[in-house]
Enzyme design. Structure first.
Site, mmCIF file in Angstrom:
data_model
loop_
_atom_site.group_PDB
_atom_site.id
_atom_site.type_symbol
_atom_site.label_atom_id
_atom_site.label_comp_id
_atom_site.label_asym_id
_atom_site.label_seq_id
_atom_site.Cartn_x
_atom_site.Cartn_y
_atom_site.Cartn_z
ATOM 1 C CG ASP A 191 -12.520 -7.338 -8.156
ATOM 2 O OD1 ASP A 191 -12.999 -6.350 -7.571
ATOM 3 O OD2 ASP A 191 -11.326 -7.672 -8.043
ATOM 4 C CG HIS A 245 -17.645 -6.882 -6.061
ATOM 5 N ND1 HIS A 245 -17.678 -6.098 -7.197
ATOM 6 C CD2 HIS A 245 -16.342 -7.215 -5.868
ATOM 7 C CE1 HIS A 245 -16.457 -5.948 -7.662
ATOM 8 N NE2 HIS A 245 -15.627 -6.620 -6.882
ATOM 9 C CE1 TYR A 250 -7.319 -3.335 -6.329
ATOM 10 C CE2 TYR A 250 -6.429 -5.506 -5.855
ATOM 11 C CZ TYR A 250 -7.498 -4.647 -5.917
ATOM 12 O OH TYR A 250 -8.755 -5.071 -5.560
#
Length: 389
Positions: A184, A362, A309
């Site tokens: 990630d 993930h 982000y």
């Protein structure tokens, strides 16, 4: 060089009883939304699942016991780049050969929690049926704004900034050369460690390659790469709303999620379910899920974690298209999202190994810790003897 002397201090937080009771009160007072009949997970969180989880969080979950279990990991805090950074630092147990230091880089929505199950598998492989010669010194830091690390008070830090901090952290711990691994956003941090500190990173292992950025001639892409680009676009249109919110208006979501533990659970658990191999019921116990949620709740870091982000969205395209020349390996777990084709990996990195483990998604280090640890042992084996403790 660090602005202040590097002086790690042992760290084992204990949540005050009144904070736990406040959480329980909020959970019991949740104002529930309606949902269409039999919606399940099709519109996001499964409301029936969430109700059961919230009820257990309020009246069954033992956070002090989980907090004490986490305290058994060798955890520290130190000043790195002017920020208080929390990290696990576990040394190899009875190594049978050269020890490779390894920094494990987490992503969102997690923290050092992602790697809690693999620390002993990597530091003491002999105790788990593996070769003692494959032991690592393991470092697992919380990124700034995540878990028990400081929240930046100024602009949020990008993956490039965090890579610089981790290079400083590893030097402070006495490791001039080391391996890096992540998934990630941790995949990006590992990538920038390799790009910006190639003389110090022996090799880098990743479980994904992130979302593709391509500035070349589309005619040079293979059919496999073009199909993957289309798959990524479809995934972004159907699953990427969370990321658009984080990149553009993270404070709006933070106001709700930092106030409502049920809302926080919905935001995070929907990702655990959608990104894991077989869904949330297969990969995690309720206690494991609520440990992750409790870390976010009691540290108040959902807003600061989402702001990363926004910082990453401002990274110049030229950085995103740099080729990694440090030897790189990829374990593309079966249940992960937007798995890249090998052609793309070889286009963008010095790819020396690609595997496709038969289980895991993930959060593979947490879902399938033994399998993930085996992947790391096998990949880094040729690069041992290159670290300094």
């Amino acid at each position: 060089m660090p602005d202040t002397p590097f002086a790690p201090e042992p760290f084992a937080p204990q949540t005050a009883p009144e904070e736990i009771e406040d959480l329980r009160t909020r959970l019991r007072m949740t104002r529930w939304p309606d949902a269409p009949e039999d919606a399940g997970w099709s519109l996001g969180i499964d409301l029936d699942y969430l109700r059961e989880l919230v009820a257990y969080w309020a009246d069954g979950f033992d956070w002090p016991a989980q907090e004490a279990a986490l305290a058994r990991l060798p955890r520290f805090r130190a000043q790195v780049g002017g920020l208080g950074i929390h990290f696990v630092h576990a040394r190899a147990v009875a190594p049978a050969g050269p020890v490779l230091p390894l920094v494990l880089c987490h992503g969102w929505p997690d923290s050092f929690w992602r790697y809690a199950k693999v620390v002993s598998l990597l530091t003491d492989p002999g105790a788990h049926g593996a070769d003692p010669a494959d032991a690592f010194d393991v470092v697992v830091p919380d990124m700034p704004g995540f878990g028990y690390s400081d929240r930046p008070t100024g602009p949020p830090l990008s993956s490039i900034d965090v890579a610089g901090l981790w290079a400083e952290l590893m030097r402070g711990l006495g490791y001039e050369r080391f391996g890096a691994a992540g998934g990630d956003m941790g995949s990006h941090v590992s990538r920038y460690l390799a790009l910006d500190h190639p003389d110090r990173v022996a090799a880098v292992h990743r479980t994904d390659a992130g979302l593709p950025v391509f500035a070349g001639d589309p005619a040079t892409l293979t059919a496999e790469e073009r199909a993957w680009f289309a798959e990524v676009a479809t995934w972004g249109a159907t699953e990427g709303a969370y990321g658009a919110m984080h990149r553009t208006k993270p404070q709006t979501a933070a106001a709700a999620l930092n106030d409502s533990p049920a809302g926080l659970a919905a935001w995070i658990v929907e990702k655990l379910h959608g990104w894991s191999d077989g869904g949330v019921d297969r990969g995690y116990t309720r206690d494991e899920i609520l440990t992750l949620l409790s870390i976010y709740w009691f540290t108040g870091t959902i807003g600061s974690s989402m702001r990363m982000y926004h910082a990453n969205s401002a990274i110049h395209a030229g950085q995103l298209t740099r080729r990694v020349e440090v030897p790189s390996g990829f374990s593309l777990f079966r249940g992960d999202v937007v798995r890249p084709p090998r052609a793309w990996l070889e286009r963008t990195t010095n790819t020396v190994r690609v595997t496709e483990p038969e289980r895991g998604g993930h959060f593979a280090a947490f879902e399938e810790p033994e399998l993930y640890a085996r992947e790391l042992r096998e990949f880094f084996r040729p690069y041992r003897g290159t670290g300094a403790a």
